[in-house]
Design an enzyme around this catalytic site. Structure first.
Site, PDB file in Angstrom:
ATOM      1  N   GLU A 150       0.799  -1.223   0.000  1.00 55.93           N
ATOM      2  CA  GLU A 150       0.000   0.000   0.000  1.00 55.93           C
ATOM      3  C   GLU A 150       0.836   1.279   0.000  1.00 55.93           C
ATOM      4  O   GLU A 150       0.459   2.283  -0.629  1.00 55.93           O
ATOM      5  CB  GLU A 150      -0.955   0.003   1.198  1.00 55.93           C
ATOM      6  CG  GLU A 150      -2.227  -0.793   0.985  1.00 55.93           C
ATOM      7  CD  GLU A 150      -2.058  -2.284   1.209  1.00 55.93           C
ATOM      8  OE1 GLU A 150      -3.076  -3.000   1.204  1.00 55.93           O
ATOM      9  OE2 GLU A 150      -0.902  -2.746   1.395  1.00 55.93           O
ATOM     10  N   ALA A 151       1.963   1.283   0.701  1.00 58.27           N
ATOM     11  CA  ALA A 151       2.796   2.490   0.732  1.00 58.27           C
ATOM     12  C   ALA A 151       3.376   2.818  -0.640  1.00 58.27           C
ATOM     13  O   ALA A 151       3.748   3.963  -0.903  1.00 58.27           O
ATOM     14  CB  ALA A 151       3.921   2.334   1.757  1.00 58.27           C
TER      15      ALA A 151
END
Length: 273
Positions: A150-151
């Site tokens: 996700e980052a």
């Protein structure tokens, strides 16, 4: 995702095809059935999963739940980013999952008082990692990979951010979240995310063996254990020890039956009361 001109009934029908539900004795098996899209999650599929868990929780014949994916490539590849990209290009607003009127699907799974075993037959990444995290026990095949990218996508991983440091050591959890690197099944087992690693094609068999063993135990006792363990998380010990969740097994008919079966050297006949 639904397309222009589709009725709600047609969309619900697609979601039903994307989630296969079957009972094997007292075990309910839920299979994500989008192998051509790495069993990726759509809003309709997530709603179907949540509904299936609510129904399983209410069914007295169901004593354990197994979640798996179709095929051998992916357990779940997370949210369907191709579909989301198309929606972004079309100018459709992003509806943050925790802001919807219904409970977040991972919450529903985590709070279901019946034990849930994940049979991880392939990659479990992003939302697929969180889906596995929401389950109580996790069996992974040796070729599976795990990660929270996700980052690197500008996403959030909200459920994992809250729950992963409670499931495995904080340093390992933050490493997975911050660096967004994938790990293999052996590493996932070594940090405590997986309960067991099995050969390719064997996760469902092993998960069924575990779930069947669980389903053979006193359902009231197992329910009490699950509810207390979930609701005690984060509480001071003094408060957690005084929780009184669900039916008290010590006062149940099944407690009388369990002792009688032990003394009489026979299998118990649980009534769930």
């Amino acid at each position: 995702m639904s397309t222009p001109g589709q009725t709600q009934q047609e969309t619900a029908g697609e979601a039903a095809q994307d989630l296969v539900i079957e009972d094997r004795g007292h075990v309910r098996v839920l299979t994500l059935n989008r192998p051509q899209r790495a069993n990726a999650l759509t809003p309709e599929l997530m709603a179907a999963i949540a509904e299936a868990f609510v129904e399983a929780g209410a069914d007295p014949e169901v004593r354990a739940i197994v979640v798996t994916g179709a095929g051998d490539r992916a357990f779940c590849g997370g949210f369907d980013l191709k579909a989301r990209h198309e929606a972004d290009q079309a100018g459709k607003p992003f509806v943050y999952l925790m802001s919807t009127r219904e409970r977040f699907v991972f919450e529903v799974i985590y709070e279901t008082y019946k034990p849930v075993v994940a049979a991880i037959n392939g990659a479990a990444v992003a939302g697929g990692f969180e889906l596995a995290l929401a389950c109580d026990l996790r069996i992974g095949e040796e070729h599976a990979v795990f990660g929270l990218p996700e980052a690197k996508r500008g996403m959030g991983a909200h459920f994992a951010t809250v729950m992963l440091p409670r499931a495995i050591p904080r340093a390992h959890a933050l490493d997975l979240l911050f660096r967004s690197e994938y790990i293999d099944a052996a590493k996932a087992e070594s940090i405590g995310f997986l309960n067991k690693v099995v050969a390719k094609g064997k996760a469902l068999d092993e998960a069924m063996a575990w779930a069947t063993q669980i389903a053979g135990n006193a359902p009231i006792t197992v329910r009490r254990m699950k509810e207390t363990a979930s609701k005690a998380s984060g509480l001071p010990a003094s408060a957690a020890l005084r929780l009184n969740e669900g039916v008290n097994p010590y006062l149940s008919e099944d407690r009388v039956e369990g002792i009688a079966a032990f003394v009489e050297k026979r299998p118990p006949r649980w009534k769930g009361r």
